[in-house]
Motif scaffolding. Structure first.
Motif, PDB file in Angstrom:
ATOM      1  N   PHE A 146     -72.925  21.013 -40.468  1.00  0.00           N
ATOM      2  CA  PHE A 146     -71.906  22.066 -40.456  1.00  0.00           C
ATOM      3  C   PHE A 146     -72.362  23.254 -39.613  1.00  0.00           C
ATOM      4  O   PHE A 146     -71.602  23.774 -38.786  1.00  0.00           O
ATOM      5  N   ALA A 147     -73.583  23.698 -39.822  1.00  0.00           N
ATOM      6  CA  ALA A 147     -74.101  24.850 -39.077  1.00  0.00           C
ATOM      7  C   ALA A 147     -74.172  24.545 -37.584  1.00  0.00           C
ATOM      8  O   ALA A 147     -73.881  25.404 -36.741  1.00  0.00           O
ATOM      9  N   ARG A 148     -74.522  23.335 -37.254  1.00  0.00           N
ATOM     10  CA  ARG A 148     -74.575  22.926 -35.841  1.00  0.00           C
ATOM     11  C   ARG A 148     -73.176  22.949 -35.234  1.00  0.00           C
ATOM     12  O   ARG A 148     -72.967  23.433 -34.113  1.00  0.00           O
ATOM     13  N   LEU A 149     -72.202  22.457 -35.996  1.00  0.00           N
ATOM     14  CA  LEU A 149     -70.821  22.414 -35.522  1.00  0.00           C
ATOM     15  C   LEU A 149     -70.275  23.810 -35.283  1.00  0.00           C
ATOM     16  O   LEU A 149     -69.683  24.093 -34.231  1.00  0.00           O
ATOM     17  N   VAL A 150     -70.464  24.705 -36.243  1.00  0.00           N
ATOM     18  CA  VAL A 150     -69.966  26.076 -36.109  1.00  0.00           C
ATOM     19  C   VAL A 150     -70.624  26.768 -34.920  1.00  0.00           C
ATOM     20  O   VAL A 150     -69.957  27.437 -34.120  1.00  0.00           O
ATOM     21  N   SER A 151     -71.925  26.602 -34.792  1.00  0.00           N
ATOM     22  CA  SER A 151     -72.653  27.275 -33.714  1.00  0.00           C
ATOM     23  C   SER A 151     -72.237  26.751 -32.348  1.00  0.00           C
ATOM     24  O   SER A 151     -72.156  27.518 -31.377  1.00  0.00           O
ATOM     25  N   GLN A 152     -71.965  25.467 -32.258  1.00  0.00           N
ATOM     26  CA  GLN A 152     -71.505  24.886 -30.981  1.00  0.00           C
ATOM     27  C   GLN A 152     -70.163  25.460 -30.573  1.00  0.00           C
ATOM     28  O   GLN A 152     -69.912  25.716 -29.396  1.00  0.00           O
ATOM     29  N   ARG A 153     -69.292  25.687 -31.552  1.00  0.00           N
ATOM     30  CA  ARG A 153     -67.955  26.168 -31.254  1.00  0.00           C
ATOM     31  C   ARG A 153     -67.918  27.654 -30.940  1.00  0.00           C
ATOM     32  O   ARG A 153     -67.078  28.103 -30.162  1.00  0.00           O
TER      33      ARG A 153
ATOM     34  N   ALA B 265     -64.036  21.532 -49.612  1.00  0.00           N
ATOM     35  CA  ALA B 265     -64.290  20.697 -48.435  1.00  0.00           C
ATOM     36  C   ALA B 265     -65.286  19.610 -48.807  1.00  0.00           C
ATOM     37  O   ALA B 265     -66.157  19.804 -49.666  1.00  0.00           O
ATOM     38  N   GLU B 266     -65.153  18.465 -48.133  1.00  0.00           N
ATOM     39  CA  GLU B 266     -66.034  17.328 -48.378  1.00  0.00           C
ATOM     40  C   GLU B 266     -66.821  16.916 -47.145  1.00  0.00           C
ATOM     41  O   GLU B 266     -67.744  16.104 -47.253  1.00  0.00           O
ATOM     42  N   THR B 267     -66.487  17.471 -45.993  1.00  0.00           N
ATOM     43  CA  THR B 267     -67.194  17.142 -44.762  1.00  0.00           C
ATOM     44  C   THR B 267     -67.392  18.412 -43.940  1.00  0.00           C
ATOM     45  O   THR B 267     -66.643  19.389 -44.109  1.00  0.00           O
ATOM     46  N   PRO B 268     -68.374  18.420 -43.051  1.00  0.00           N
ATOM     47  CA  PRO B 268     -68.547  19.585 -42.172  1.00  0.00           C
ATOM     48  C   PRO B 268     -67.292  19.892 -41.365  1.00  0.00           C
ATOM     49  O   PRO B 268     -66.918  21.060 -41.202  1.00  0.00           O
ATOM     50  N   GLU B 269     -66.632  18.850 -40.888  1.00  0.00           N
ATOM     51  CA  GLU B 269     -65.425  19.042 -40.075  1.00  0.00           C
ATOM     52  C   GLU B 269     -64.303  19.659 -40.888  1.00  0.00           C
ATOM     53  O   GLU B 269     -63.563  20.525 -40.389  1.00  0.00           O
ATOM     54  N   GLU B 270     -64.175  19.248 -42.139  1.00  0.00           N
ATOM     55  CA  GLU B 270     -63.127  19.805 -42.985  1.00  0.00           C
ATOM     56  C   GLU B 270     -63.401  21.283 -43.279  1.00  0.00           C
ATOM     57  O   GLU B 270     -62.485  22.117 -43.252  1.00  0.00           O
ATOM     58  N   ALA B 271     -64.652  21.619 -43.541  1.00  0.00           N
ATOM     59  CA  ALA B 271     -65.007  23.020 -43.803  1.00  0.00           C
ATOM     60  C   ALA B 271     -64.716  23.888 -42.585  1.00  0.00           C
ATOM     61  O   ALA B 271     -64.125  24.969 -42.703  1.00  0.00           O
ATOM     62  N   TRP B 272     -65.111  23.428 -41.399  1.00  0.00           N
ATOM     63  CA  TRP B 272     -64.841  24.203 -40.191  1.00  0.00           C
ATOM     64  C   TRP B 272     -63.339  24.288 -39.930  1.00  0.00           C
ATOM     65  O   TRP B 272     -62.828  25.322 -39.494  1.00  0.00           O
ATOM     66  N   GLY B 273     -62.608  23.221 -40.211  1.00  0.00           N
ATOM     67  CA  GLY B 273     -61.166  23.232 -40.007  1.00  0.00           C
ATOM     68  C   GLY B 273     -60.479  24.305 -40.839  1.00  0.00           C
ATOM     69  O   GLY B 273     -59.532  24.965 -40.374  1.00  0.00           O
TER      70      GLY B 273
END
Length: 318
Positions: A154-161, A301-309
């Motif tokens: 999740f942290a990697r996803l948010v930081s990339q975006r 949320a159940e996945t990193p993508e769902e939390a970021w969404g």
């Protein structure tokens, strides 16, 4: 994408480590070179030296013993407030995504090792209640080790975006310790992005996890000041499974949102099975101690993508 930070950022040379000429008051006079003092009677010379060495003669800004006095608590609190605020601003941190979670949720391989040690202890003491509980707890921690992996992702996803082209929006911010906090900082570290660690001075020694951006790692004595900085720039709160500390921080934020004392942000509980087993929010509403609409303050949320969404939709991030 979030708007980029202001271009009117202070130059790096104004940081705390920047060199500056000493002010006149910072330069101590060399009394040993004053010939006049050699003519003083011994008892007067002794008194003169006592004056120079007296704690009262130390500049207030340099008198750490005085700063630790109980009467100086308001000053120490202000220093904790101001230091963090100034340095976050200098580093261009505009907004944060705060990640809370338990210190005992560790990577799978570490959880497996802890379980093996617990089983060994039980084998050596099969009738010991503590050893039996140790295995049960270690098995539960192993089951939750997936949250370490998913928090890191999740942290990697948010930081990339959100940390591209020099932007410092939605910077991952944790309590700076082990477990889920480490996973959050580690995810940002994986891609060379900034992340914040707001550590706290505890009775037992605690070193910050090694994945925090060095210029963004802070140590607090006062929980109140630490909580203030968790919330001040928060664009979202994501709460992974945890214990008393995690619950304290979660309910602090829920109370501030419920009473309208902070900005509107999504509060996301990650892993609904865990949270439903620990807290019955619906029961609070059914008992009439919170309003039904207060349940809408919480997302799951159940996945990193769902939390970021959830975060992206809340803030209309494209």
């Amino acid at each position: 994408m979030p708007k980029p930070p202001s271009k009117n950022r202070p130059s790096k040379d104004v940081g705390p480590a920047a060199q500056k000429p000493a002010e006149p008051m910072d330069v101590a006079p060399d009394f040993s070179l004053d010939a006049h003092h050699a003519e003083l009677p011994p008892e007067v010379e002794a008194n003169r030296r006592a004056i120079i060495n007296s704690p009262t003669y130390t500049l207030a800004e340099k008198d750490t013993e005085w700063l630790r006095d109980s009467s100086m608590r308001p000053v120490r609190m202000q220093l904790e407030l101001q230091k963090t605020e100034v340095l976050l601003t200098r580093e261009g941190v505009k907004s944060t995504v705060v990640v809370f979670g338990g210190t005992q949720i560790v990577p799978r391989e570490e959880a497996e090792m802890r379980l093996a040690l617990a089983k060994e202890e039980l084998d050596n003491n099969p009738d010991d209640h503590g050893a039996q509980r140790g295995v049960i707890r270690a098995e539960a921690r192993l089951k939750k080790s997936r949250f370490y992996t998913e928090c890191r992702a999740f942290a990697r996803l948010v930081s990339q975006r959100c940390q591209t082209d020099g932007q410092c929006e939605y910077v991952i911010t944790t309590g700076g310790g082990p477990g889920i906090m480490e996973a959050g900082n580690r995810g940002a570290f994986d891609i060379g992005a900034k992340s914040v660690g707001l550590n706290i001075e505890l009775p037992h020694e605690q070193e910050p996890n090694p994945y925090i951006t060095p210029e963004l790692c802070f140590q607090f004595h006062y929980f109140a000041m630490r909580k203030f900085h968790f919330i001040l720039r928060a664009a979202a709160l994501v709460v992974f499974p945890g214990g008393f500390g995690t619950l304290d921080e979660l309910f602090n934020t829920l109370c501030l949102r419920q009473t309208g004392r902070m900005q509107a942000i999504p509060i996301i509980l990650y892993g609904r099975e865990y949270w439903d087993s620990v807290i019955d929010f619906q029961k609070l509403a059914d008992e009439g101690v919170i309003a039904d609409e207060h349940l809408e303050l919480i997302d799951y949320a159940e996945t990193p993508e769902e939390a970021w969404g959830i975060i992206a939709k809340f803030h209309d991030v494209k």
